[in-house]
Design a protein around this motif. Structure first.
Motif, mmCIF file in Angstrom:
data_model
loop_
_atom_site.group_PDB
_atom_site.id
_atom_site.type_symbol
_atom_site.label_atom_id
_atom_site.label_comp_id
_atom_site.label_asym_id
_atom_site.label_seq_id
_atom_site.Cartn_x
_atom_site.Cartn_y
_atom_site.Cartn_z
ATOM 1 N N TRP A 65 0.903 -1.280 -0.235
ATOM 2 C CA TRP A 65 0.072 -0.024 0.075
ATOM 3 C C TRP A 65 0.824 1.687 0.389
ATOM 4 O O TRP A 65 1.656 1.376 1.114
ATOM 5 C CB TRP A 65 -0.860 -0.033 1.360
ATOM 6 C CG TRP A 65 -1.773 -1.216 1.219
ATOM 7 C CD1 TRP A 65 -1.843 -2.254 2.063
ATOM 8 C CD2 TRP A 65 -3.071 -1.096 1.260
ATOM 9 N NE1 TRP A 65 -2.635 -3.145 1.196
ATOM 10 C CE2 TRP A 65 -3.906 -2.451 1.007
ATOM 11 C CE3 TRP A 65 -3.370 -0.436 -0.692
ATOM 12 C CZ2 TRP A 65 -4.720 -3.252 -0.168
ATOM 13 C CZ3 TRP A 65 -4.555 -0.869 -1.114
ATOM 14 C CH2 TRP A 65 -5.316 -2.085 -0.726
ATOM 15 N N ARG A 66 0.364 2.015 -0.613
ATOM 16 C CA ARG A 66 0.958 3.137 -1.053
ATOM 17 C C ARG A 66 -0.117 4.418 -0.832
ATOM 18 O O ARG A 66 -0.905 3.794 -0.216
ATOM 19 C CB ARG A 66 1.845 3.929 -2.193
ATOM 20 C CG ARG A 66 2.931 2.605 -2.737
ATOM 21 C CD ARG A 66 3.128 3.225 -4.102
ATOM 22 N NE ARG A 66 4.981 4.106 -3.980
ATOM 23 C CZ ARG A 66 5.753 4.147 -3.183
ATOM 24 N NH1 ARG A 66 6.047 2.547 -3.209
ATOM 25 N NH2 ARG A 66 6.526 5.352 -3.581
ATOM 26 N N GLN A 67 0.616 5.757 -0.524
ATOM 27 C CA GLN A 67 -0.414 6.578 -0.056
ATOM 28 C C GLN A 67 -1.430 7.687 -0.654
ATOM 29 O O GLN A 67 0.305 8.302 -1.191
ATOM 30 C CB GLN A 67 0.242 7.343 1.298
ATOM 31 C CG GLN A 67 0.333 5.930 2.419
ATOM 32 C CD GLN A 67 0.574 6.847 4.144
ATOM 33 O OE1 GLN A 67 1.958 7.514 3.786
ATOM 34 N NE2 GLN A 67 0.205 6.373 4.771
ATOM 35 N N LEU A 68 -1.743 8.019 -0.486
ATOM 36 C CA LEU A 68 -2.289 9.743 -1.521
ATOM 37 C C LEU A 68 -3.197 10.514 -0.171
ATOM 38 O O LEU A 68 -3.333 9.930 0.973
ATOM 39 C CB LEU A 68 -3.580 9.012 -2.868
ATOM 40 C CG LEU A 68 -2.883 8.769 -3.322
ATOM 41 C CD1 LEU A 68 -4.012 8.679 -4.921
ATOM 42 C CD2 LEU A 68 -1.611 9.734 -4.506
ATOM 43 N N GLY A 69 -2.252 11.530 -0.417
ATOM 44 C CA GLY A 69 -3.270 12.466 1.044
ATOM 45 C C GLY A 69 -4.341 13.523 0.197
ATOM 46 O O GLY A 69 -4.517 13.625 -1.288
ATOM 47 N N LEU A 70 -5.438 13.456 0.349
ATOM 48 C CA LEU A 70 -6.738 14.088 -0.167
ATOM 49 C C LEU A 70 -7.267 15.312 1.059
ATOM 50 O O LEU A 70 -8.260 15.218 1.503
ATOM 51 C CB LEU A 70 -7.686 13.267 -0.218
ATOM 52 C CG LEU A 70 -9.536 13.894 -1.070
ATOM 53 C CD1 LEU A 70 -9.328 14.232 -1.994
ATOM 54 C CD2 LEU A 70 -10.542 12.482 -0.277
#
Length: 351
Positions: A65-70
């Motif tokens: 799992w990688r990460q995105l910011g929202l």
């Protein structure tokens, strides 16, 4: 005085075992340990209140799992909740988890979340309804984090970047045309605020575009100006009606104000839609099960979300088509005077 954070070596010393044994217990492998050893290590970890360093752990092992910011302005509003939900689904399908910052249209809070998210190593940032566009762009450029801008943005970016959005001018035109052509209305009033004087914290840019579409049909039409809060709409619409004005219809510039405007009309002793028709924008499921269903212009949430995810995970030179606002659709409810069931209830992010 700052207390030193206990380490894995501290746990090993207290338990009287090797650091490798502690690692096997806390990471559930790769080698088996006896129940007695496991109990001794866990008791020492509890006594020291030891917590693993998750950043270091992430560096030592491959990540699925990688990460995105929202960043979103207000998750209590149906539009932003639907967008966040759809973006999370699209991101998860591509092995990315989503960290969400609820900004409240506050430029300082936007920047604070942006800095925090880039510090923990996000792979991209999606900003919905940005009000601090230039500073967010600077932080992400320094961190080499790609950004997707969604729905609307206040201010400019240094490098040309598409804005992933629906056609809000067409939305205002569609709402107004439905009232004029289908229901024969001529005296139509627009409810909303779209200047800095009207609105400090709120999506005035979108409302301004919707008003532009309204004004292209109703030239010189009346505007009931509000601060874009539900209370503001309730008070402003109520005052307009108490002053003796009786328009045939209202076009309400934001979803958050549609219910408040409807309540103001009924509290003034008028019936919706028999005495006054109402059309809004971005209605969700909640509006389909009230006493009266809201006629609403809807955005293509699924398409917007998929394109935004693509912008951050597959950055490339923008295609000219990506600069074109996306088409909107009208979902007819009862508030405009259309018969019940004219359009079936539909969530804006359903397929």
């Amino acid at each position: 005085m700052t207390t030193k954070r206990p380490t894995l070596a501290d746990v090993a010393t207290l338990a009287g075992v090797s650091t490798a044994a502690v690692s096997y217990v806390l990471n559930d492998g790769p080698r088996p340990v006896s129940d007695a050893l496991r109990a001794k290590v866990l008791a020492a970890a509890d006594e020291l209140r030891y917590r693993p360093d998750r950043n270091a752990r992430a560096l030592r092992r491959p990540r699925k799992w990688r990460q995105l910011g929202l960043l979103v302005p207000d998750l209590t509003l149906p539009l932003y909740a639907a967008l966040a939900g759809r973006l999370e689904i699209e991101a998860r399908a591509r092995d990315h988890l989503t960290m969400i910052g609820n900004t409240g249209y506050d430029p300082d809070r936007e920047l604070e979340f942006t800095a925090a998210f880039t510090d923990v190593g996000i792979d991209g940032l999606i900003v919905v309804g940005a009000v601090n566009t230039p500073e967010i762009g600077k932080v992400c450029r320094r961190a080499r984090v790609p950004v997707a801008w969604v729905h609307n943005r206040r201010g400019t970016v240094d490098t040309p970047t598409p804005l992933v959005r629906a056609d809000h001018v067409a939305a205002g035109r569609l709402a107004t045309t439905h009232l004029t052509e289908v229901h024969g209305c001529r005296d139509i009033v627009f409810v909303g605020g779209f200047t800095a004087t009207d609105v400090e914290y709120g999506d005035r840019e979108t409302v301004a575009e919707r008003y532009e579409g309204f004004a292209s049909i109703i030239e010189g039409g009346t505007v009931i100006r509000t601060d874009l809060t539900p209370e503001g709409a309730y008070l402003a619409v109520g005052a307009h009606l108490r002053a003796g004005h009786r328009p045939q219809a209202l076009v309400v510039g934001t979803n958050g104000q549609a219910a408040a405007a409807t309540r103001a009309v009924t509290d003034a002793g008028l019936r919706v839609p028999a005495d006054l028709r109402i059309v809004g924008f971005d209605g969700g499921v909640a509006h389909q099960f009230g006493q009266i269903t809201l006629t609403s212009v809807m955005q293509p949430i699924d398409v917007i979300a998929a394109r935004a995810i693509g912008d951050v995970l597959d950055p490339a030179d923008p295609d000219p088509a990506m600069w074109v606002p996306m088409p909107v659709t009208l979902h007819r409810g009862e508030s405009c005077g259309c018969p019940p069931g004219a359009d079936p209830p539909r969530h804006p992010s359903s397929r």
